[in-house]
Scaffold this motif. Structure first.
Motif, PDB file in Angstrom:
ATOM      1  N   LEU A 231     -17.672 -30.879  66.025  1.00  0.00           N
ATOM      2  CA  LEU A 231     -18.852 -30.656  66.205  1.00  0.00           C
ATOM      3  C   LEU A 231     -19.021 -29.319  66.220  1.00  0.00           C
ATOM      4  O   LEU A 231     -19.527 -28.645  67.649  1.00  0.00           O
TER       5      LEU A 231
ATOM      6  N   ASP B 215     -23.224 -25.325  64.505  1.00  0.00           N
ATOM      7  CA  ASP B 215     -24.905 -25.770  63.949  1.00  0.00           C
ATOM      8  C   ASP B 215     -24.716 -26.337  62.272  1.00  0.00           C
ATOM      9  O   ASP B 215     -25.077 -27.228  62.473  1.00  0.00           O
TER      10      ASP B 215
ATOM     11  N   VAL C  15     -22.787 -29.576  62.626  1.00  0.00           N
ATOM     12  CA  VAL C  15     -23.562 -30.782  62.838  1.00  0.00           C
ATOM     13  C   VAL C  15     -24.452 -31.069  62.001  1.00  0.00           C
ATOM     14  O   VAL C  15     -23.887 -32.047  61.862  1.00  0.00           O
TER      15      VAL C  15
ATOM     16  N   GLN D 199     -24.269 -34.621  59.657  1.00  0.00           N
ATOM     17  CA  GLN D 199     -25.234 -34.819  59.263  1.00  0.00           C
ATOM     18  C   GLN D 199     -25.596 -35.695  58.640  1.00  0.00           C
ATOM     19  O   GLN D 199     -26.041 -36.675  57.561  1.00  0.00           O
TER      20      GLN D 199
ATOM     21  N   ILE E  62     -26.300 -36.304  67.356  1.00  0.00           N
ATOM     22  CA  ILE E  62     -25.161 -35.976  67.291  1.00  0.00           C
ATOM     23  C   ILE E  62     -25.061 -35.313  68.956  1.00  0.00           C
ATOM     24  O   ILE E  62     -25.714 -34.844  69.054  1.00  0.00           O
TER      25      ILE E  62
ATOM     26  N   ARG F 250     -22.542 -32.615  70.475  1.00  0.00           N
ATOM     27  CA  ARG F 250     -21.747 -31.734  70.282  1.00  0.00           C
ATOM     28  C   ARG F 250     -20.795 -31.617  71.679  1.00  0.00           C
ATOM     29  O   ARG F 250     -19.390 -31.437  70.747  1.00  0.00           O
TER      30      ARG F 250
END
Length: 174
Positions: A102, A105, A108, A112, A126, A128
């Motif tokens: 991760l 962004d 992420v 997701q 989540i 990071r």
């Protein structure tokens, strides 16, 4: 006798940005018997030459440790990624998937989106920094959640609980 190095290819790894590419490249540095590592962000393919089976195994394990997953082939034979620690048919209200790559962004969002369709899911958390994806809901299948991440090119594992230490019995005096 010289041994010819053979090609290893991992297709479908999550490589959305330069940081992903750098992380995957770093994962393959310094592994004995592993040469010509290449990470192609556009085709989402990681490849390297391996002098022997050990170099193949260590290379794949290092990519997994960095949170990458894909369809790995060595000499046209499938290569397994390390076990995730997930037991079959485990369902629960919450699962924390660890070691997920991760770096940004977009990673992420990718992780997701990968798990959004998992049955029973009500919330996703989540983190990071610690590289975790936590799924919260009802009767969530751990195997389904891990497969969803793998399909998106992410490796994840579950922490296997450590065995409790047996208490030391007091020594009897003679």
């Amino acid at each position: 006798t010289t041994t010819l190095a053979s090609q290893v290819t991992i297709k479908g790894a999550h490589l959305c940005c330069g940081a992903c590419q750098t992380r995957a490249e770093k994962a393959l540095v310094g592994i004995p018997g592993l040469t010509k590592a290449s990470v192609d962000r556009n085709s989402k393919v990681i490849s390297f030459l391996a002098a022997d089976t050990k170099a193949v195994t260590v290379g794949i394990a290092s990519l997994a440790k960095s949170g990458f997953y894909g369809a790995a082939l060595h000499e046209k034979k499938a290569v397994q990624f390390p076990a995730t620690g997930a037991k079959k048919n485990v369902r629960g209200e919450s699962h924390t998937l660890r070691g997920v790559h991760l770096c940004c962004d977009a990673c992420v969002v990718g992780a997701q989106k990968a798990v959004e369709s998992v049955k029973g899911l009500q919330a996703i958390e989540i983190d990071r920094k610690v590289r975790t994806v936590k799924l919260i809901g009802k009767e969530i299948s751990l195997a389904e959640a891990i497969r969803a991440l793998q399909k998106a090119g992410f490796y994840a594992h579950v922490r296997t609980p450590k065995k409790p230490k047996s208490p030391k019995s007091p020594k009897k005096k003679k």
